[in-house]
Each structure stands twice: as structure tokens, then as C-alpha cells.
Design an enzyme around this catalytic site. Sequence first.
Site: not given
Length: 408
Positions: A189, A273, A354
Amino acid sequence: MQLRYSFRVYPSAGQRMALGRAFGCARVVFNDALRVRKTARAARLPFVASGELSRRLTASKKTSERAWLGEVSSVVLQQSLRDLDTAYRNFFDGLKGKRPRVGAPRFKSRKDTRQAVRFTANAGWKITAGGKLRLPKVGDVAVRWSRSLPSVPSTVTVIKDRAGRYFASFVVETEPEALPATDATVGIDLGLTHFAILSDGTKIDSPRFLRRAEKKLKKAQRNLSRKAKGSNNRAKARIRVARAHARTADARREFHHQLSTRLIRENQAVAVEDLAVKGLARTRLAKSVHDAGWSAFTAMLAYKAALYGRAFHRIGRFEPTSQVCSACGVKDGPKPLHVRVWTCRACGTVLDRDINAAVNVAKAAGLAVTACGARVRPGHIPAQREETGTHPKPQPVTTGRQTGISAL
């Protein structure tokens, strides 16, 4: 697969003049060819083919107005026409939806901060026994070799950047080098305060290279603004500003390379992502987003995974990684950015925003990970909805802030 290796070169004063002549001739040929095509389009004539442009180039070198084009290698001029074809191809492919849209080819200016010329094998360039780069009509240029080339390069591009530095960029063919297999997988992330948060709970701080150098950059830019336009002092001040920015960019690139190489070597599969960087760059976080350089980092992960036989996954940007509990899989709804720790109202797990997102990134990519890394502390577990038949009372969202937690 093809890889590009860049090395710093140090041309002498005479070689810099020869390279500057090559840059100028390549720019003139590009502009002449573009003007021919624009004129034909304005007159509603057929698109001028590359062969016709090449014949016109050969004829123009025999005229008095363009006789100085013969002072540089003819391969450089022909490659300039190929660059124009590539620019048109990218433009038309963007209109057809085959690639992201780019603008139509534009005229080049001698004031452009980046200049480049390309030599193919037909130009007769070579690497001498003494380790110098021999370029036609330029000479033997000193190169600082930081590593050896894996194979014989097919082309070399000589680049002058805005800081006045020269680089030789080689394109080589290489075979993938499969690393020893490992069972480790990781979801990543990306953030701002923490550059990367891994699904195993590791948090990597963001170096913030631009923010750290901002004071020196402002001082250099202020000195530039005080110099008279067109003066030699202004040109020197502009070089100082460009070199300060180049140092920042080089440090960021080195950080990306070291981190991406470590992640690829330690993990069999990596998932990230697909962030909407262009959209985020239009917000108040624009400077921090550009300073992080997420796109460059993910691009490094992608090509290094292909090179070393690793799996690389990019999940959709609309995946609700920050809203789904990684312990029970229930979607708990969106959270404000200042909420860094929250409690799942379905299972009671207290989650770090997170780390929970990193675990969900790995799960969305189909990687076998454990959600234990996302658990901060166990919480009270209420009865499940399907058991009670009614909705449990919503618990207040935990707003505890942890030092150094990412802003995204």
C-alpha cells in the site's frame, strides 16, 4: 527482453561542440519534415511518407542552404525522421484508443532543455579497447562505466539533460535471470508519510527528497530570478537550479531502485494498487504525490519482476482496500483520511488502516497472506447479524492517530 543502460559521459570541449552540432542538425531535420507534413495536411494533400522525406533530406544536403547537414553523421539525421514517425504513430494510436492519448508532434526548439541524438549499428560507432565510446564525427568520448553491459548493444543514444550533463544510453538484449523460488508474497500500500506499507506490517518511511531540498531549491530559484534575461549570469544560475533538481531526482530514483530490487528478491509475488496519480496530482497533495514518484516505482517493480521471474499484480484502483476488514471480509464503509486506526463493527478487530489496506491488496491479487499483520489489538466481538436478526449498534470509530502513519 530489451533493457536500457545509461552511463555518464565526459566529452571534451571540441566534442561538446560536435555533439551540439549533431543536436542542432537533428532538430532542423525533424522540424523540416514536420513542416512538410503540416503543409501537405493544410493543402489537403496525402500524408507524406517516410521514404519521400528521406529523399528530400538527401536532396537538401546538396543545396547551399542545408549543406552543413553533411557535417554530422547521416544516421543521426535518418533517426530524427524515425523519431517523427514514432511521434505520429503514438498520436494516431492514442486517437484510436490503443494507448494513452498524447498530443500531435510539435516543432522542437533550440531552447529545449533536453537534447538527444541516436546512433545505430550502421553509424559505425564502437566501444574502444580503452573503454571509450567512439562516435562518428565526434571522436572518442570518455565514459564512466558503473557496470558491464550484458550483451552487445544495438544502439546508443547520447543525451544532454537540462543540467548540462551528458549520458550514453545503450539498448541491449538480455535473457531473464530467474531468482531462486521463495514462498514469500507481499502486498504493498503506497502512501505519503510512509512511502510503502507491506502486508507483513513493515512500514517504509518516505524520504521526501523534494521537501528536504526545498530550501536550497528556493534559494537557487530566487538567485535565478534576479539575473538579467539573456545574460551569462542568468545562464549559469539556470544551470545551478537544474543541477539542484537533478540531484533530487537522482536520489529519488536510487531509492526506488534499491527498494524495488529488495522487494523483488525477497518475494515470489508482489501486488500493488493502480493509483490514480494524475487525479491526485490535481489536489492539494500534488507536490507530495510528485515527490513520492509512485508511478516510477511501480514501473520498476513490473520490469524487474519480468526480468527475475517473479509475479507482479496490479489490482484495480476502485478496489475498497481501506474499507474492508482483512480479518472477516466485511465492508465497513469509507473512512476519513485522518482516521488511521478503526474497529470493525462486524468482528471487533482493531485495524491499522494502512496495514489492513496492504493485506487487502495482496488478497485481491490472489496471494496467500495472513491478516494477522493488520491486527493492532483484539477488541470486543459483538454477536453476528445473521445470529441476532438485528443490526448491532454502531460503535464509535476509533480515531487514534499513530506517529508517522501515511496520509493516504
